[in-house]
Design a protein around this motif. Structure first.
Motif, PDB file in Angstrom:
ATOM      1  N   PRO A   6       0.819  -1.223   0.000  1.00 28.31           N
ATOM      2  CA  PRO A   6       0.000   0.000   0.000  1.00 28.31           C
ATOM      3  C   PRO A   6       0.847   1.264   0.000  1.00 28.31           C
ATOM      4  O   PRO A   6       0.417   2.293  -0.537  1.00 28.31           O
ATOM      5  N   TYR A   7       2.055   1.188   0.557  1.00 26.46           N
ATOM      6  CA  TYR A   7       2.921   2.368   0.596  1.00 26.46           C
ATOM      7  C   TYR A   7       3.295   2.816  -0.814  1.00 26.46           C
ATOM      8  O   TYR A   7       3.185   4.003  -1.166  1.00 26.46           O
ATOM      9  N   ILE A   8       3.717   1.877  -1.652  1.00 29.91           N
ATOM     10  CA  ILE A   8       4.109   2.213  -3.025  1.00 29.91           C
ATOM     11  C   ILE A   8       2.890   2.603  -3.851  1.00 29.91           C
ATOM     12  O   ILE A   8       2.933   3.551  -4.651  1.00 29.91           O
ATOM     13  N   ILE A   9       1.773   1.901  -3.642  1.00 27.53           N
ATOM     14  CA  ILE A   9       0.548   2.240  -4.371  1.00 27.53           C
ATOM     15  C   ILE A   9       0.071   3.640  -4.007  1.00 27.53           C
ATOM     16  O   ILE A   9      -0.302   4.446  -4.880  1.00 27.53           O
ATOM     17  N   MET A  10       0.104   3.966  -2.714  1.00 24.82           N
ATOM     18  CA  MET A  10      -0.346   5.285  -2.281  1.00 24.82           C
ATOM     19  C   MET A  10       0.602   6.381  -2.742  1.00 24.82           C
ATOM     20  O   MET A  10       0.181   7.519  -2.971  1.00 24.82           O
TER      21      MET A  10
ATOM     22  N   ALA B 182      -0.912   5.876   3.460  1.00 25.26           N
ATOM     23  CA  ALA B 182      -1.165   7.169   2.815  1.00 25.26           C
ATOM     24  C   ALA B 182      -0.640   8.320   3.652  1.00 25.26           C
ATOM     25  O   ALA B 182       0.035   9.228   3.144  1.00 25.26           O
ATOM     26  N   THR B 183      -0.935   8.300   4.940  1.00 27.51           N
ATOM     27  CA  THR B 183      -0.508   9.408   5.787  1.00 27.51           C
ATOM     28  C   THR B 183       0.998   9.409   6.006  1.00 27.51           C
ATOM     29  O   THR B 183       1.586  10.471   6.213  1.00 27.51           O
ATOM     30  N   GLN B 184       1.642   8.244   5.942  1.00 30.46           N
ATOM     31  CA  GLN B 184       3.096   8.226   6.023  1.00 30.46           C
ATOM     32  C   GLN B 184       3.708   8.904   4.792  1.00 30.46           C
ATOM     33  O   GLN B 184       4.724   9.588   4.895  1.00 30.46           O
ATOM     34  N   ILE B 185       3.056   8.729   3.631  1.00 31.96           N
ATOM     35  CA  ILE B 185       3.495   9.440   2.430  1.00 31.96           C
ATOM     36  C   ILE B 185       3.403  10.948   2.664  1.00 31.96           C
ATOM     37  O   ILE B 185       4.344  11.696   2.405  1.00 31.96           O
TER      38      ILE B 185
ATOM     39  N   ALA C 299      -3.791  12.926  15.037  1.00 33.05           N
ATOM     40  CA  ALA C 299      -3.399  14.247  14.530  1.00 33.05           C
ATOM     41  C   ALA C 299      -2.496  14.110  13.314  1.00 33.05           C
ATOM     42  O   ALA C 299      -2.585  14.886  12.365  1.00 33.05           O
ATOM     43  N   GLY C 300      -1.597  13.104  13.344  1.00 29.73           N
ATOM     44  CA  GLY C 300      -0.677  12.912  12.235  1.00 29.73           C
ATOM     45  C   GLY C 300      -1.245  12.084  11.107  1.00 29.73           C
ATOM     46  O   GLY C 300      -0.581  11.888  10.093  1.00 29.73           O
ATOM     47  N   SER C 301      -2.471  11.583  11.251  1.00 33.17           N
ATOM     48  CA  SER C 301      -3.069  10.760  10.197  1.00 33.17           C
ATOM     49  C   SER C 301      -4.402  11.337   9.732  1.00 33.17           C
ATOM     50  O   SER C 301      -4.514  11.845   8.621  1.00 33.17           O
ATOM     51  N   TYR C 302      -5.409  11.288  10.587  1.00 30.69           N
ATOM     52  CA  TYR C 302      -6.749  11.704  10.189  1.00 30.69           C
ATOM     53  C   TYR C 302      -6.797  13.195   9.836  1.00 30.69           C
ATOM     54  O   TYR C 302      -7.335  13.575   8.788  1.00 30.69           O
TER      55      TYR C 302
ATOM     56  N   ALA D 145      -5.124  17.494   3.344  1.00 28.67           N
ATOM     57  CA  ALA D 145      -4.678  17.129   1.999  1.00 28.67           C
ATOM     58  C   ALA D 145      -5.867  16.979   1.051  1.00 28.67           C
ATOM     59  O   ALA D 145      -5.799  17.386  -0.116  1.00 28.67           O
ATOM     60  N   PHE D 146      -6.952  16.409   1.538  1.00 28.87           N
ATOM     61  CA  PHE D 146      -8.158  16.255   0.718  1.00 28.87           C
ATOM     62  C   PHE D 146      -8.704  17.620   0.304  1.00 28.87           C
ATOM     63  O   PHE D 146      -9.079  17.828  -0.866  1.00 28.87           O
TER      64      PHE D 146
END
Length: 685
Positions: free
Chosen positions: A102-106, A301-304, A522-525, A531-532
């Motif tokens: 998922p990391y590469i896909i995202m 996604a959020t790590q990206i 906070a760092g994800s949601y 970003a959205f």
């Protein structure tokens, strides 16, 4: 009425009656305020041929000295503790190699398209992050405010990682590192908790450094060592931000390359450790069952976004300092590739050492099991050495896997059933994974204290650079909003003081659990929401056709269908689906964290209590509330658009580039125009 404001490379923008909204015409009107030259009557040749000039970028705006400096600036901004600390932790938490999928896909479907949006819109509009959203439409002013709030929330726990680095750095100035071996009592007996732990480094992290409690609700008071380190960290950041950072741009060449040099040295040593290749095999071999969990995709996604600096506003700032005619498409591709390779490069080091730790622990487990067999079958084996000579190491593991069927069935009741996969997942878990793993690797170097000092100085340089820029962005956003008129040193003291006071929560004995909570929500949601909103603002308000022509004007080539489809459909859909499914899953199954069990000296998975989830929900709401709030206030004329200036200072500047990104002449005010729709129509009639 459906028109589109188009920009053709080398020509003045024109109106196309075929395709755009009134909002885009409103944008073009704002870019042509009263007082600027208007198109003469004889210059108008009907609707399709009519031209309408936009405001040209300021030629006096500061720019990067050269392309290499821009690259190094973005790398030093984007490559930070997120690559060294957060990515390996998430990779190990979410099934090793399964997380890479998922990391590469995202990265392909979300990270790269949004990366180009931020670089491109900053380069085209030539203004700071909050100014960009106000310039696109006054109703979108809350997007920049939300980005500032997310930056503040991330800064709260990000500085705790720096606090841990400071503590470990202080402990490194010893001839023998304190995590090198288990402590012993006065009579020479080894500490039982340390003996049960997977390694002395793991024991030092949980007991000596953090003195970890057993759940997020058991604060158990403050940890004096971490509390002092936290206060020192915020004091250091206050002094630097208050005075400003004025260093040569050439410093970026060192700050961007130094981590790679140190990581390469660690890689050379760690890959020669016994069991390193098994660790790499665990990293590459995926646990595909994890892919059914939407949280894995959300965290990928959020790590990206986290590691690339998306959603914070820093990339918009960096893009705004590029020349107008710059190939930002090529920049986005190579910088995104550099970022993902850096994360993988660091993960290789982490999993090499994890493999070594798991190999050692597996060996110890098997030897203990052989001792149990020797005690169980005393008439057959005199000692554990006899068991190993009889079966061999690999043969005994195979015997365990077959559950001792045959002549040794009694061992099925006594064996520990050592399992390599389980051992490597327990070797180091949670937010402290990088600290445990790298300190373990440091012990394998000659003169470990020297390498320990070098490593934690590297982490500090990465962390402090990001912290200076993040906090500077929040401060300058507040200053430029005119909502707060106090001087910068006072405002900086208030922000740092409040952050330090809130951060005391992280210096309790449950501190690492609270870091995990803030990081997860906070760092994800919250970051995902910001970003959205950015994607929607550029693609559907500014207009994807107009932005595409901006890209063509700046780079000389029109964006490919890959970008057009991801911008319009794939990227916003993915983010919306991930956020929705993850949010629903929170109600069907409570989110979990790793808690430390002192009795077994192991990390165990535990559910967040409901009250903690309410706190997390409050953080997310506080972060995204400015978006609808600013829309409401401006929609119903409660707050005029001119109350907040469009041009803002750059959010997220790195330590070595703050001086370039904070001067007033560098920012263009995209003036709000009072030109009405009727005036535009009369001009083109």
């Amino acid at each position: 009425m459906n028109r589109e404001f188009l920009e053709v490379p080398g020509k003045r923008p024109t109106f196309d009656t075929a395709s755009t909204s009134d909002e885009e015409i409103h944008l073009s009107a704002r870019q042509h305020p009263p007082g600027t030259s208007t198109p003469p009557e004889n210059d108008v040749e009907g609707h399709e041929g009519a031209s309408f000039p936009i405001e040209e970028p300021d030629d006096n705006r500061e720019e990067w000295d050269n392309k290499a400096q821009f690259y190094m600036g973005v790398i030093s901004y984007a490559v930070g503790l997120g690559n060294v600390w957060r990515f390996p932790y998430l990779c190990q938490k979410n099934g090793g190699g399964a997380f890479l999928i998922p990391y590469i896909i995202m990265m392909a479907l979300g990270g790269l398209p949004l990366f180009l949006i931020e670089l491109g819109i900053g380069q085209r509009l030539r203004t700071g992050p909050i100014g960009v959203w106000n310039a696109i439409h006054p109703y979108l002013g809350g997007v920049g405010v939300s980005a500032a709030i997310v930056s503040y929330l991330v800064a709260l726990y990000y500085n705790v990682i720096i606090t841990w680095c400071l503590y470990y750095l202080g402990q490194s100035f010893r001839l023998e590192l304190p995590w090198a071996k288990c402590p012993t009592s006065a009579n020479g007996t080894m500490d039982r908790e340390c003996e049960m732990s997977s390694s002395p480094t793991m024991y030092f992290w949980n007991r000596d450094a953090l003195d970890t409690s057993e759940s997020i609700g058991n604060l158990e008071g403050f940890n004096p060592r971490i509390t002092i380190s936290l206060i020192c960290a915020w004091t250091l950041i206050y002094l630097c931000v208050m005075k400003g950072i004025k260093s040569s741009g050439k410093v970026m060449y060192a700050t961007a390359t130094f981590p790679y040099v140190v990581t390469t040295i660690f890689l050379i040593r760690s890959i020669t450790l016994e069991g390193a290749w098994e660790g790499l095999g665990y990293m590459i071999h995926p646990d595909l069952h994890m892919l059914y969990n939407p949280n894995v995709w959300l965290e990928a996604a959020t790590q990206i976004f986290y590691s690339m600096g998306l959603g914070f506003g820093g990339l918009i700032a960096f893009g705004s300092y590029n020349p107008l005619k710059n190939n930002c498409k090529r920049d986005a591709f190579w910088l995104a590739l550099c970022n993902i390779l850096t994360s993988l490069y660091t993960a290789v080091v982490i999993f090499c050492v994890l493999g070594y730790m798991a190999h050692s622990n597996m060996r110890n487990c098997v030897e203990k099991d052989m001792t149990i067999m020797a005690a169980t079958y005393r008439d057959v084996f005199a000692s554990a050495a006899d068991v190993e000579r009889h079966f061999g190491y690999e043969g005994y593991i195979e015997l365990m896997e077959n559950e001792f069927k045959g002549n040794y069935s009694d061992m099925a009741m006594n064996s520990q059933f050592c399992n390599y996969h389980k051992i490597i997942t327990e070797a180091a878990e949670g937010t402290g994974l990088a600290f445990v793993v790298f300190t373990e690797a440091i012990l394998k170097f000659p003169f470990p204290p020297v390498w320990s000092i070098l490593f934690f100085l590297m982490l500090l340089s990465l962390g402090l650079g990001s912290m200076f820029g993040t906090l500077e962005g929040v401060i300058t956003s507040l200053n430029d909003s005119r909502l707060i008129t106090v001087k910068k040193p006072i405002l900086t003291a208030v922000l740092c003081g409040s952050a330090c006071a809130i951060g005391l929560l992280f210096s309790t004995k449950a501190g690492q659990y609270w870091v995990a909570l803030f990081d997860h929500f906070a760092g994800s949601y919250a970051l995902m929401c910001v970003a959205f909103c950015e994607v929607i603002a550029v693609v559907y308000v500014y207009g994807f056709r107009r932005f595409s022509r901006d890209i063509e004007y700046m780079t000389g080539s029109y964006p490919s269908n890959y970008y057009l489809y991801t911008w319009r459909f794939i990227t916003p859909t993915i983010m919306l689906v991930l956020f929705t499914t993850s949010f629903i899953q929170c109600f069907s199954r409570l989110p979990t964290y790793f808690a430390y069990d002192k009795a077994t000296a192991k990390q165990v998975e535990a559910e967040y209590p409901v009250w903690a989830l309410f706190i997390a929900f409050g953080m997310v709401v506080a972060a995204i509330a400015p978006v609808p709030l600013v829309w409401f206030l401006r929609k119903f004329k409660i707050w005029k658009a001119d109350d907040v200036p469009a041009a803002q200072k750059c959010l997220g500047a790195t330590a070595s580039t703050t001086y370039m990104l904070k001067s007033e002449p560098s920012f263009n005010r995209m003036t709000e125009s009072s030109v009405s729709m009727n005036e535009i129509e009369r001009t083109h009639r």
